[in-house]
Design a protein around this motif. Structure first.
Motif, short mmCIF file in Angstrom:
data_model
loop_
_atom_site.label_atom_id
_atom_site.label_comp_id
_atom_site.label_asym_id
_atom_site.label_seq_id
_atom_site.Cartn_x
_atom_site.Cartn_y
_atom_site.Cartn_z
N GLY A 107 0.82 -1.21 0.00
CA GLY A 107 0.00 0.00 0.00
C GLY A 107 0.85 1.25 0.00
N LYS A 108 1.93 1.24 0.77
CA LYS A 108 2.82 2.40 0.82
C LYS A 108 3.54 2.59 -0.51
N ARG A 109 3.91 1.50 -1.16
CA ARG A 109 4.55 1.60 -2.47
C ARG A 109 3.61 2.23 -3.49
N MET A 110 2.31 1.88 -3.40
CA MET A 110 1.31 2.41 -4.33
C MET A 110 0.78 3.77 -3.90
N GLY A 111 1.00 4.13 -2.62
CA GLY A 111 0.51 5.39 -2.10
C GLY A 111 -0.97 5.41 -1.81
N VAL A 112 -1.56 4.23 -1.50
CA VAL A 112 -3.00 4.15 -1.24
C VAL A 112 -3.26 3.31 0.01
N PRO A 113 -4.35 3.57 0.72
CA PRO A 113 -4.72 2.72 1.86
C PRO A 113 -5.16 1.34 1.39
N LEU A 114 -5.07 0.36 2.27
CA LEU A 114 -5.41 -1.01 1.88
C LEU A 114 -6.85 -1.14 1.40
N TYR A 115 -7.79 -0.46 2.06
CA TYR A 115 -9.18 -0.62 1.63
C TYR A 115 -9.35 -0.21 0.17
N ARG A 116 -8.56 0.77 -0.27
CA ARG A 116 -8.65 1.19 -1.68
C ARG A 116 -8.01 0.14 -2.59
N MET A 117 -6.95 -0.51 -2.12
CA MET A 117 -6.36 -1.61 -2.88
C MET A 117 -7.38 -2.71 -3.12
N PHE A 118 -8.26 -2.93 -2.12
CA PHE A 118 -9.26 -3.99 -2.21
C PHE A 118 -10.57 -3.52 -2.85
N GLY A 119 -10.64 -2.22 -3.21
CA GLY A 119 -11.85 -1.69 -3.82
C GLY A 119 -13.02 -1.59 -2.88
N LEU A 120 -12.75 -1.29 -1.59
CA LEU A 120 -13.80 -1.26 -0.58
C LEU A 120 -14.17 0.16 -0.20
N ASP A 121 -15.40 0.31 0.29
CA ASP A 121 -15.94 1.61 0.69
C ASP A 121 -15.90 1.71 2.21
N PRO A 122 -15.05 2.57 2.78
CA PRO A 122 -14.93 2.63 4.24
C PRO A 122 -16.20 3.11 4.94
N SER A 123 -17.10 3.75 4.20
CA SER A 123 -18.35 4.19 4.83
C SER A 123 -19.27 3.01 5.17
N ARG A 124 -18.96 1.84 4.67
CA ARG A 124 -19.76 0.64 4.95
C ARG A 124 -19.24 -0.13 6.17
N MET A 125 -18.39 0.51 6.95
CA MET A 125 -17.82 -0.12 8.14
C MET A 125 -18.89 -0.35 9.21
N PRO A 126 -19.08 -1.60 9.67
CA PRO A 126 -20.01 -1.83 10.78
C PRO A 126 -19.50 -1.20 12.08
N ILE A 127 -20.38 -1.03 13.03
CA ILE A 127 -19.98 -0.57 14.36
C ILE A 127 -19.27 -1.72 15.08
N THR A 128 -18.16 -1.41 15.74
CA THR A 128 -17.45 -2.44 16.49
C THR A 128 -18.05 -2.59 17.89
N SER A 129 -18.02 -3.81 18.37
CA SER A 129 -18.39 -4.04 19.77
C SER A 129 -17.19 -3.75 20.66
N PHE A 130 -17.45 -3.54 21.93
CA PHE A 130 -16.41 -3.35 22.94
C PHE A 130 -16.55 -4.47 23.96
#
Length: 341
Positions: A107-130
């Motif tokens: 990801g650092k070599r490409m200059g992008v976050p991993l979620y972008r490498m995987f073609g994912l939308d971070p706004s679809r992140m579920p809420i985490t439990s504690f």
């Protein structure tokens, strides 16, 4: 070309003594791996767990044995990941550390976050439990109050005092609550506990029976009023088809399966088997938690709180806002060491 590798063991004191059905700990010993390519550093983390026969010592030993697998063009990181998987049986936490570091480096070599490498939308992140570990009822209720910022809780329960402990939790909060028994129950008692927990507004129950009790899980699934999620029973993608008969969902952990590549295979297999998916963790720093969080948009449930359970995270990762991990735009994992005071 071989990637230089630095390995160090770190001690992680916990905010509270951490008790589950198998025992208690006050700190964890994890292993941080750094792979260097020019000015770039790819970081990974191993969070070994005695349940799976691993420790900081077995991880460091395994990493030395796995080092020759890194001999190759780092731009072909998927090939290197495959070599790591094949180079040594077991040792999944050690393999996870290298796999995560290779992904961070890519990801650092490409200059992008991993979620972008995987073609994912971070706004679809579920809420985490504690998560809240086993304690006396009053202490558990106090921990619930301390967890006010988190809208979903996961409560650890054991073989004893199930109603007393959970009753104290439910009296302290109306929040969504999940329960994790960590293999503590037998089928008949599990059904009685689960039937009662269903009356208490519990969302799901994780690993109620020992992982090896395949027939018991099938029996319980047919009768349970709540979804059952396999954790200790799941290691690799090859485990998923048989688990579909005994569970409604699975808990994927990078440290159990050996990293991001195998986690993606598990998720794909689980979907094809009609199972729901939780993405979980061990007690980890922001390095390990971020690696899993980049896959968060792929799953139904999230339990990525391991870095929140330690008293001093040596890395700066992604913030949790109202229970949701907010992935940034930083390349790779998007995690860096904390600044020195």
């Amino acid at each position: 070309m071989s990637l230089p590798m630095d390995v160090r063991v770190i001690e992680l004191p916990l905010r509270h003594a951490w008790t589950i059905s198998r025992g208690t700990s006050t700190s964890k010993r994890n292993v941080i791996v750094e792979l260097r390519e020019g000015n770039l550093i790819g970081r990974g983390e191993a969070a070994p767990n005695v349940r799976y026969g691993e420790s900081a010592e077995t991880v460091t030993e395994a990493l030395q044995k796995l080092a020759p697998a890194l001999d190759g063009d780092p731009r072909h990181f998927r090939v290197l990941s495959e070599r790591i998987e094949e180079a040594l049986p077991g040792n999944h936490a050690a393999k996870a550390a290298l796999d995560i570091a290779l992904h961070d480096l890519a990801g650092k070599r490409m200059g992008v976050p991993l979620y972008r490498m995987f073609g994912l939308d971070p706004s679809r992140m579920p809420i985490t439990s504690f998560s809240i570990g086993i304690d006396d009822p009053a202490a558990m209720a106090q921990k619930v109050r301390e967890a006010e910022p988190y809208p979903i809780l996961k409560i650890k329960l054991g073989a004893q005092s199930v109603r007393e402990m959970f009753g104290a939790v439910r009296a302290a909060t109306p929040k969504t609550v999940r329960v994790d028994a960590n293999e503590a129950w037998k089928p008949d008692e599990a059904l009685k506990h689960i039937e009662w927990l269903a009356t208490q507004g519990v969302e799901l129950v994780e690993q109620p029976l020992p992982a090896a009790d395949v027939e018991g899980a099938k029996w319980l699934r047919q009768r349970s009023p709540l979804p059952l999620v396999a954790d200790e029973a799941l290691m690799m993608a090859s485990d998923v088809p048989r688990l579909a008969e005994g569970y409604h969902g699975i808990n994927v952990k990078l440290q159990k399966c050996g990293g991001i590549r195998e986690a993606l295979r598990i998720i794909e297999t689980a979907r094809s088997c009609g199972l729901k998916i939780m993405l979980g963790c061990m007690v980890e720093t922001s390095v390990g938690i971020a690696a899993a969080a980049h896959l968060g948009p792929l799953v139904d449930w999230l339990d990525l709180d391991g870095n929140l359970l330690i008293s001093a995270d040596p890395f700066k990762g992604h913030p949790v806002v109202e229970g949701r991990i907010r992935l940034g735009d930083g390349p790779g994992l998007g995690v860096e060491p904390q600044s020195s005071p």
